[in-house]
Design a protein around this motif. Sequence first.
Motif, PDB file in Angstrom:
ATOM      1  N   UNK A  77      -6.596  -0.511   2.893  1.00  0.00           N
ATOM      2  CA  UNK A  77      -6.669   0.170   4.196  1.00  0.00           C
ATOM      3  C   UNK A  77      -7.666  -0.516   5.111  1.00  0.00           C
ATOM      4  N   UNK A  78      -8.809  -0.859   4.562  1.00  0.00           N
ATOM      5  CA  UNK A  78      -9.843  -1.479   5.391  1.00  0.00           C
ATOM      6  C   UNK A  78      -9.490  -2.906   5.789  1.00  0.00           C
ATOM      7  N   UNK A  79      -8.671  -3.567   4.994  1.00  0.00           N
ATOM      8  CA  UNK A  79      -8.283  -4.943   5.303  1.00  0.00           C
ATOM      9  C   UNK A  79      -7.012  -5.032   6.141  1.00  0.00           C
ATOM     10  N   UNK A  80      -6.299  -3.919   6.295  1.00  0.00           N
ATOM     11  CA  UNK A  80      -5.054  -3.961   7.064  1.00  0.00           C
ATOM     12  C   UNK A  80      -5.368  -4.025   8.559  1.00  0.00           C
ATOM     13  N   UNK A  81      -4.479  -4.645   9.313  1.00  0.00           N
ATOM     14  CA  UNK A  81      -4.724  -4.726  10.760  1.00  0.00           C
ATOM     15  C   UNK A  81      -4.588  -3.345  11.397  1.00  0.00           C
ATOM     16  N   UNK A  82      -5.354  -3.089  12.438  1.00  0.00           N
ATOM     17  CA  UNK A  82      -5.239  -1.809  13.140  1.00  0.00           C
ATOM     18  C   UNK A  82      -3.864  -1.673  13.782  1.00  0.00           C
ATOM     19  N   UNK A 129       0.821  -1.191   0.000  1.00  0.00           N
ATOM     20  CA  UNK A 129       0.000   0.000   0.000  1.00  0.00           C
ATOM     21  C   UNK A 129       0.866   1.257   0.000  1.00  0.00           C
ATOM     22  N   UNK A 130       2.009   1.198   0.654  1.00  0.00           N
ATOM     23  CA  UNK A 130       2.889   2.369   0.701  1.00  0.00           C
ATOM     24  C   UNK A 130       3.293   2.834  -0.688  1.00  0.00           C
ATOM     25  N   UNK A 131       3.606   1.889  -1.568  1.00  0.00           N
ATOM     26  CA  UNK A 131       4.025   2.298  -2.918  1.00  0.00           C
ATOM     27  C   UNK A 131       2.872   2.964  -3.666  1.00  0.00           C
ATOM     28  N   UNK A 132       1.652   2.490  -3.475  1.00  0.00           N
ATOM     29  CA  UNK A 132       0.491   3.142  -4.103  1.00  0.00           C
ATOM     30  C   UNK A 132       0.308   4.551  -3.549  1.00  0.00           C
ATOM     31  N   UNK A 133       0.435   4.694  -2.242  1.00  0.00           N
ATOM     32  CA  UNK A 133       0.224   6.006  -1.634  1.00  0.00           C
ATOM     33  C   UNK A 133       1.324   6.999  -2.019  1.00  0.00           C
ATOM     34  N   UNK A 134       2.575   6.570  -1.899  1.00  0.00           N
ATOM     35  CA  UNK A 134       3.651   7.501  -2.236  1.00  0.00           C
ATOM     36  C   UNK A 134       3.737   7.751  -3.742  1.00  0.00           C
ATOM     37  N   UNK A 135       3.436   6.751  -4.549  1.00  0.00           N
ATOM     38  CA  UNK A 135       3.420   6.947  -5.998  1.00  0.00           C
ATOM     39  C   UNK A 135       2.331   7.910  -6.426  1.00  0.00           C
ATOM     40  N   UNK A 136       1.156   7.765  -5.831  1.00  0.00           N
ATOM     41  CA  UNK A 136       0.044   8.663  -6.141  1.00  0.00           C
ATOM     42  C   UNK A 136       0.344  10.076  -5.643  1.00  0.00           C
ATOM     43  N   UNK A 137       0.940  10.163  -4.464  1.00  0.00           N
ATOM     44  CA  UNK A 137       1.322  11.477  -3.933  1.00  0.00           C
ATOM     45  C   UNK A 137       2.304  12.165  -4.876  1.00  0.00           C
ATOM     46  N   UNK A 138       3.302  11.438  -5.340  1.00  0.00           N
ATOM     47  CA  UNK A 138       4.303  12.027  -6.242  1.00  0.00           C
ATOM     48  C   UNK A 138       3.670  12.474  -7.557  1.00  0.00           C
ATOM     49  N   UNK A 139       2.805  11.637  -8.120  1.00  0.00           N
ATOM     50  CA  UNK A 139       2.153  11.988  -9.380  1.00  0.00           C
ATOM     51  C   UNK A 139       1.256  13.213  -9.215  1.00  0.00           C
ATOM     52  N   UNK A 185      -7.753   5.035   8.545  1.00  0.00           N
ATOM     53  CA  UNK A 185      -8.815   5.995   8.235  1.00  0.00           C
ATOM     54  C   UNK A 185      -8.356   7.011   7.184  1.00  0.00           C
ATOM     55  N   UNK A 186      -7.157   7.546   7.351  1.00  0.00           N
ATOM     56  CA  UNK A 186      -6.651   8.551   6.409  1.00  0.00           C
ATOM     57  C   UNK A 186      -6.420   7.922   5.033  1.00  0.00           C
ATOM     58  N   UNK A 187      -5.900   6.713   4.998  1.00  0.00           N
ATOM     59  CA  UNK A 187      -5.706   6.023   3.723  1.00  0.00           C
ATOM     60  C   UNK A 187      -7.038   5.777   3.019  1.00  0.00           C
TER      61      UNK A 187
END
Length: 129
Positions: free
Chosen positions: A114-119, A1-11, A74-76
């Motif tokens: 995000x919803x499937x990741x452990x808290x 998930x980190x690569x999706x988030x940081x990749x999307x942020x960069x784009x 939640x933020x993700x």
Amino acid sequence: MLSLEFGTAAAALGGGILLAVRPDGAFLHADPSVLRRTPFSDWRAPGLLLAAGCGGGFLVAGLLQLRRHRAARLVSAAAGTALIGLEAWEIAFVEFQPLEAVFAGVGAAVVVLALRSPPAAGSRTAERR
């Protein structure tokens, strides 16, 4: 998930800044005439909104995930949902481009992950388990 988030942020940060710097869309070959059904006459405000909202949102989501912060899920999920909404708005009011469908898919993937990741440890949900 980190690569999706940081990749999307960069784009989003990169694209948004390029649109804001050249509101005629020249850097990204984005014709301002496609904005005719929107409240925008050029790409400056959409670029700033893209950089701050989407880029900033996904950057914060990624950083929270790295720190295993209790608000990370939640933020993700919120960032992913916002991206889906943005792409739906663009398709409805600007014009359809395949990249919009790709980013809507990225938003959906982030929400599901995000919803499937452990808290995070220390969160109320984790304490109940």
